[in-house]
Scaffold this active site. Structure first.
Site, mmCIF file in Angstrom:
data_model
loop_
_atom_site.group_PDB
_atom_site.id
_atom_site.type_symbol
_atom_site.label_atom_id
_atom_site.label_comp_id
_atom_site.label_asym_id
_atom_site.label_seq_id
_atom_site.Cartn_x
_atom_site.Cartn_y
_atom_site.Cartn_z
ATOM 1 N N ASP A 132 0.850 -1.195 0.000
ATOM 2 C CA ASP A 132 0.000 0.000 0.000
ATOM 3 C C ASP A 132 0.890 1.252 0.000
ATOM 4 O O ASP A 132 1.803 1.366 0.826
ATOM 5 C CB ASP A 132 -0.865 -0.037 1.272
ATOM 6 C CG ASP A 132 -1.928 1.036 1.293
ATOM 7 O OD1 ASP A 132 -2.405 1.430 0.219
ATOM 8 O OD2 ASP A 132 -2.296 1.463 2.417
ATOM 9 N N HIS A 136 -9.203 5.074 -2.125
ATOM 10 C CA HIS A 136 -8.441 5.155 -0.863
ATOM 11 C C HIS A 136 -9.227 6.006 0.131
ATOM 12 O O HIS A 136 -10.193 6.677 -0.231
ATOM 13 C CB HIS A 136 -7.074 5.814 -1.102
ATOM 14 C CG HIS A 136 -6.077 4.880 -1.691
ATOM 15 N ND1 HIS A 136 -4.973 4.457 -1.006
ATOM 16 C CD2 HIS A 136 -6.027 4.278 -2.905
ATOM 17 C CE1 HIS A 136 -4.278 3.637 -1.777
ATOM 18 N NE2 HIS A 136 -4.889 3.504 -2.939
ATOM 19 N N ARG A 164 -8.370 0.271 12.875
ATOM 20 C CA ARG A 164 -7.638 0.875 13.997
ATOM 21 C C ARG A 164 -8.605 1.305 15.107
ATOM 22 O O ARG A 164 -8.342 1.123 16.294
ATOM 23 C CB ARG A 164 -6.867 2.108 13.523
ATOM 24 C CG ARG A 164 -5.757 1.798 12.556
ATOM 25 C CD ARG A 164 -5.082 3.074 12.092
ATOM 26 N NE ARG A 164 -4.014 2.764 11.164
ATOM 27 C CZ ARG A 164 -3.019 3.579 10.845
ATOM 28 N NH1 ARG A 164 -2.971 4.776 11.384
ATOM 29 N NH2 ARG A 164 -2.094 3.219 10.005
HETATM 30 P P1 13P Z 1 -8.653 5.142 5.710
HETATM 31 O O1 13P Z 1 -7.761 6.047 6.481
HETATM 32 O O2 13P Z 1 -9.917 5.838 5.317
HETATM 33 O O3 13P Z 1 -8.911 3.846 6.371
HETATM 34 O O4 13P Z 1 -7.903 4.805 4.315
HETATM 35 C C1 13P Z 1 -6.965 3.760 4.243
HETATM 36 C C2 13P Z 1 -6.234 3.743 2.944
HETATM 37 O O5 13P Z 1 -6.575 4.392 1.974
HETATM 38 C C3 13P Z 1 -5.046 2.883 2.870
HETATM 39 O O6 13P Z 1 -4.382 3.018 1.656
HETATM 40 O O1 G3H Z 2 -3.027 5.002 3.670
HETATM 41 C C1 G3H Z 2 -2.315 4.784 4.654
HETATM 42 C C2 G3H Z 2 -2.605 3.653 5.535
HETATM 43 O O2 G3H Z 2 -3.629 3.976 6.434
HETATM 44 C C3 G3H Z 2 -1.358 3.169 6.208
HETATM 45 O O3 G3H Z 2 -0.942 4.020 7.203
HETATM 46 O O4 G3H Z 2 1.555 4.302 6.987
HETATM 47 O O5 G3H Z 2 0.414 4.563 9.205
HETATM 48 O O6 G3H Z 2 0.646 2.303 8.145
HETATM 49 P P1 G3H Z 2 0.497 3.790 7.928
HETATM 50 ZN ZN ZN Z 3 -4.482 5.017 0.905
#
Ligand code: 13P
Ligand code: G3H
Ligand code: ZN
Length: 314
Positions: A82, A216, A265
């Site tokens: 991601d 996202h 979370r």
């Molecule tokens: P949220 O913060 O809305 O859960 O989005 C997560 C996300 O887009 C991870 O790539």
């Molecule tokens: O889009 C981001 C995700 O919520 C991941 O967040 O880099 O804190 O793991 P993180």
């Molecule tokens: Zn994202």
């Protein structure tokens, strides 16, 4: 059964007007919760890992646990990077056995984003790994109240066509009004569905039929999780997410992958806060992590069943 890339699952999602859930994973309990909820629904699922999650949990551990989820559930599961920020992180994911990667070059100038994304596509496709990339910047809460700033960061439909044709990506993350985190909208929630439809129409006209779009920042920031957090000592005033009806609408259109991290979370934090407040004498991690795992499982189960629509996608 082995890990799969996202090609077939997103194709099927487009054809049948649902979306596959892409849930961020960081540890065993989250992986088990997502796997159990997906199994309950006989649904394909994407488990995704950010760069900071790779650093936190170690890709070897994550890969081994997701492999275990595949053999335990017999489901189509994709292990996806991601927001890969650079080629090195993409390479680490590829070397670690991921089946799908996102390269997020949305903060670069357009031509650099094209160039770097193309490089990632060459690396990944050589190993049958699917590639997601992003165009446009997800609005922050501040941008939301300013129309011209909002327009400046939303995905431009003509540029989307150029981007897809020049890079060879398999799916495109767009900016249509969502944002990451627990504070997405100051006032009314609003997504630019006309823009989403135009992007897909223009892609189709250019020969990219049924091209999978990714959303996202799509957590709905469940009021009940927020209320539990606040009741037991949290401070999450004004948290607001994307309403489930909007996610359903997006899934019925060209959005085939919907990303959620914040919802998991919040569920985990709510369960743990509540456990500690109600059981001050207990200290066995299996107690509070078990409650957290169950609460995440319930959130993911409800998403798959009632929002994404991917039940029986296997
Ligand atoms: P949220 O913060 O809305 O859960 O989005 C997560 C996300 O887009 C991870 O790539
Ligand atoms: O889009 C981001 C995700 O919520 C991941 O967040 O880099 O804190 O793991 P993180
Ligand atoms: Zn994202």
């Amino acid at each position: 059964m082995a890990l799969v890339n996202t090609k077939n699952m997103l194709e099927k999602a487009f054809d049948n007007n649902y979306a596959i859930g892409a849930f961020n994973i960081n540890n065993m309990e989250i992986i088990q919760a997502v796997a159990t909820a997906a199994k309950k629904n006989n649904s394909a699922v994407i488990m995704q890992v950010s760069k900071s999650a790779l650093a936190y949990a170690n890709p070897k551990y994550l890969k081994a646990m997701v492999d275990a989820a595949v053999s335990d559930t017999n489901l189509d599961i994709a292990l996806h990077l991601d927001h890969g920020p650079d080629i090195e992180t993409v390479q680490l994911a590829i070397d670690s056995g991921f089946t799908s990667v996102m390269f997020d070059g949305s903060h670069f100038d357009y031509e650099i984003n094209v160039q770097k994304t193309k490089e990632v596509v060459e690396l990944a496709h050589a190993k049958n790994i699917t590639v997601e990339a992003e165009l446009g910047k997800l609005a922050g809460v501040e941008d939301e109240v300013n129309v011209s700033a909002e327009n400046a960061t939303y995905t431009d439909p003509d540029q989307a066509v150029d981007f897809v044709s020049r890079t060879g990506i398999d799916s495109l993350a767009v900016a249509i009004g969502t944002s990451h985190g627990a504070y997405k909208f100051k006032g009314e929630a609003k997504l630019d569905f006309p823009r989403l439809k135009t992007i897909t129409k223009k892609l189709e006209a250019a020969g990219f039929k049924k091209f999978p779009i990714v959303l996202h920042g799509a957590s709905s920031v469940d009021a009940s999780s927020v209320a539990i957090c606040n009741e037991y000592g949290g401070k999450l005033d004004g948290a607001k997410g994307v309403p489930n009806e909007m996610l359903r609408e997006a899934a019925a259109l060209s959005v085939c992958k919907i990303n959620m991290d914040t919802d998991l979370r919040l569920a985990m934090t709510a369960a743990i806060r509540k456990f500690f407040a109600l059981n001050p004498e207990k200290f066995d991690p299996r107690g509070y992590l078990g409650d957290a795992r169950k609460m995440i499982e319930d959130i993911v189960d409800n998403k798959i069943k009632n929002v994404l629509g991917s039940t029986n996608s296997m």
